[in-house]
Write an enzyme that holds these catalytic residues in place. Structure first.
Site, PDB file in Angstrom:
ATOM      1  N   ASN A   1       0.825  -1.095   0.075  1.00  0.00           N
ATOM      2  CA  ASN A   1       0.076  -0.062   0.025  1.00  0.00           C
ATOM      3  C   ASN A   1       0.882   1.315  -0.070  1.00  0.00           C
ATOM      4  OD1 ASN A   1      -1.748   2.086   0.451  1.00  0.00           O
ATOM      5  ND2 ASN A   1      -2.410   1.352   2.650  1.00  0.00           N
ATOM      6  N   TRP A   2       1.052   1.809  -1.201  1.00  0.00           N
ATOM      7  CA  TRP A   2       1.836   2.934  -1.208  1.00  0.00           C
ATOM      8  C   TRP A   2       1.227   4.313  -0.655  1.00  0.00           C
ATOM      9  CZ3 TRP A   2       4.758   2.877  -6.703  1.00  0.00           C
ATOM     10  CH2 TRP A   2       5.467   1.550  -6.752  1.00  0.00           C
ATOM     11  N   LYS A   3       0.180   4.262  -0.446  1.00  0.00           N
ATOM     12  CA  LYS A   3      -0.520   5.323   0.018  1.00  0.00           C
ATOM     13  C   LYS A   3      -0.332   6.720  -0.845  1.00  0.00           C
ATOM     14  CE  LYS A   3      -0.311   3.414   4.727  1.00  0.00           C
ATOM     15  NZ  LYS A   3      -0.456   3.479   6.155  1.00  0.00           N
TER      16      LYS A   3
ATOM     17  N   HIS B   1      -9.537   0.974   4.388  1.00  0.00           N
ATOM     18  CA  HIS B   1      -8.366   1.383   5.192  1.00  0.00           C
ATOM     19  C   HIS B   1      -8.738   2.083   6.459  1.00  0.00           C
ATOM     20  CE1 HIS B   1      -4.355   2.504   6.227  1.00  0.00           C
ATOM     21  NE2 HIS B   1      -3.803   1.438   5.578  1.00  0.00           N
TER      22      HIS B   1
ATOM     23  N   GLU C   1      -7.220   4.712   7.332  1.00  0.00           N
ATOM     24  CA  GLU C   1      -7.017   5.933   7.030  1.00  0.00           C
ATOM     25  C   GLU C   1      -8.254   6.481   6.308  1.00  0.00           C
ATOM     26  OE1 GLU C   1      -3.188   5.681   5.172  1.00  0.00           O
ATOM     27  OE2 GLU C   1      -2.335   5.344   7.153  1.00  0.00           O
TER      28      GLU C   1
ATOM     29  N   GLU D   1      -5.403  -5.115  10.424  1.00  0.00           N
ATOM     30  CA  GLU D   1      -4.516  -3.874  10.835  1.00  0.00           C
ATOM     31  C   GLU D   1      -4.853  -2.921  11.887  1.00  0.00           C
ATOM     32  OE1 GLU D   1      -2.375  -2.431   6.953  1.00  0.00           O
ATOM     33  OE2 GLU D   1      -4.289  -1.420   6.919  1.00  0.00           O
TER      34      GLU D   1
ATOM     35  N   GLY E   1       2.155   2.499  10.654  1.00  0.00           N
ATOM     36  CA  GLY E   1       2.947   3.708  10.729  1.00  0.00           C
ATOM     37  C   GLY E   1       3.600   4.059  11.840  1.00  0.00           C
TER      38      GLY E   1
ATOM     39  N   SER F   1       3.200  -1.721  10.569  1.00  0.00           N
ATOM     40  CA  SER F   1       4.555  -1.754  10.869  1.00  0.00           C
ATOM     41  C   SER F   1       5.298  -2.977  10.616  1.00  0.00           C
ATOM     42  CB  SER F   1       4.951  -1.291  12.264  1.00  0.00           C
ATOM     43  OG  SER F   1       4.458  -0.116  12.538  1.00  0.00           O
TER      44      SER F   1
ATOM     45  N   GLY G   1       2.863  -1.062   4.395  1.00  0.00           N
ATOM     46  CA  GLY G   1       2.948   0.420   4.133  1.00  0.00           C
ATOM     47  C   GLY G   1       4.244   0.834   3.771  1.00  0.00           C
ATOM     48  N   GLY G   2       4.651   1.680   4.878  1.00  0.00           N
ATOM     49  CA  GLY G   2       6.112   2.255   4.822  1.00  0.00           C
ATOM     50  C   GLY G   2       7.021   1.275   3.941  1.00  0.00           C
TER      51      GLY G   2
HETATM   52  P1  PGA Z   1       2.587   0.727   7.623  1.00  0.00           P
HETATM   53  O1  PGA Z   1       1.416   0.946   6.919  1.00  0.00           O
HETATM   54  O2  PGA Z   1       3.292  -0.566   6.874  1.00  0.00           O
HETATM   55  O3  PGA Z   1       3.367   1.673   7.350  1.00  0.00           O
HETATM   56  O4  PGA Z   1       2.483   0.251   9.093  1.00  0.00           O
HETATM   57  C1  PGA Z   1       0.321  -0.304   6.840  1.00  0.00           C
HETATM   58  C2  PGA Z   1      -0.971   0.175   6.168  1.00  0.00           C
HETATM   59  O5  PGA Z   1      -1.389   1.250   6.291  1.00  0.00           O
HETATM   60  O6  PGA Z   1      -1.571  -0.678   5.213  1.00  0.00           O
END
Ligand code: PGA
Length: 250
Positions: free
Chosen positions: A11-13, A95, A97, A167, A173, A211, A232-233
């Protein structure tokens, strides 16, 4: 016993570039073999470029969000058919967010899941509790409510078509990953919840997200009910993402 194929989704956001598309594909194309589903979900503007670069590889393309509407006067929105034409096979839905920053309710998430399944795309349905909810000890109730909304309004067939991504919001994050034991406990709860309500729940993949890094991925993916990860990251670093994909394969 289940025959679930592991999956790792990136997930590159709101990050990425043509350059990252190129370097990511060249780093992971050899890992994307028959044993693991690798999905990259870049921002919509990079979907075409990703489709071009990933052509001829086994890398799958996914979107980070979708409209519940099929077409029309919805400025700024993207429909399932537009995503399909751009080469998508998967869509991340709900998600945290989207839920917390853009007000997506359980009911809207359920509508989106239905739109995705109706379009013969595959939803990656995100669920998870906030830090507050975790501290209150109500994580399972929160997740059950999120799943229930999809079951109730989209139906069992739609839920069955989902890959679930657990999640915990406090782990996204933040660098605070759930321990493999905490994650496994919730995955096992989710699997049990699904088994009581829909057929063939053993075939549903449940990914962990929050994470995940190269160094902790192996221990997480070794848990019996963790079928891969939503990253994500660490999915913005081709070499680290490759390590995570390899951990899922094992
Ligand atoms: P993260 O994000 O790996 O940066 O914690 C995961 C996500 O939001 O899907």
């Amino acid at each position: 016993m289940s025959q679930r194929r592991p999956m790792v989704a990136a997930n590159w956001k709101m990050n990425g570039s043509h350059q990252l598309v190129k370097s990511m594909i060249s780093e992971i194309k050899q890992v994307a073999d028959l044993d693991t589903d690798i999905v990259i979900c870049p921002p919509s503007t990079l979907l075409d470029r990703l489709a071009l670069e990933a052509d001829g590889t086994k890398i799958n393309i996914g979107a980070q969000n979708v409209s519940q509407q099929s077409s029309g006067a919805f400025t700024g929105e993207v429909s399932t058919s537009l995503l399909k034409e751009a080469g998508c096979k998967f869509v991340i839905v709900g998600h945290s967010e989207r839920r917390s920053l853009y007000g997506e309710s359980n009911e809207l998430v359920a509508e989106k899941v239905k739109a995705v399944v109706d379009a013969e795309l595959m939803p990656i349905l995100c669920v998870g509790e906030s830090e507050d909810e975790y501290n209150q000890g109500i994580s399972q109730e929160v997740v059950a409510k999120q799943l229930h909304a999809v079951l109730e309004s989209a139906g069992g067939n739609c839920l069955q078509a989902c890959t679930i991504a657990y999640e915990p919001v406090w782990a996204i994050g933040t660098g605070k990953t759930a321990t493999p034991e905490v994650a496994q406990k919730m995955h096992c709860f989710i699997r049990g919840w699904l088994k009581e309500r829909i057929e063939n729940a053993d075939a549903i993949r449940i990914l962990y997200g929050g994470s995940v890094k190269g160094e902790n991925s192996k221990a997480l993916f070794a848990q019996p009910d963790i079928d891969g990860g939503l990253i994500g990251g660490a999915s913005l670093k081709p070499d680290e993402f490759r390590v995570i994909c390899e951990a899922a394969k094992e």
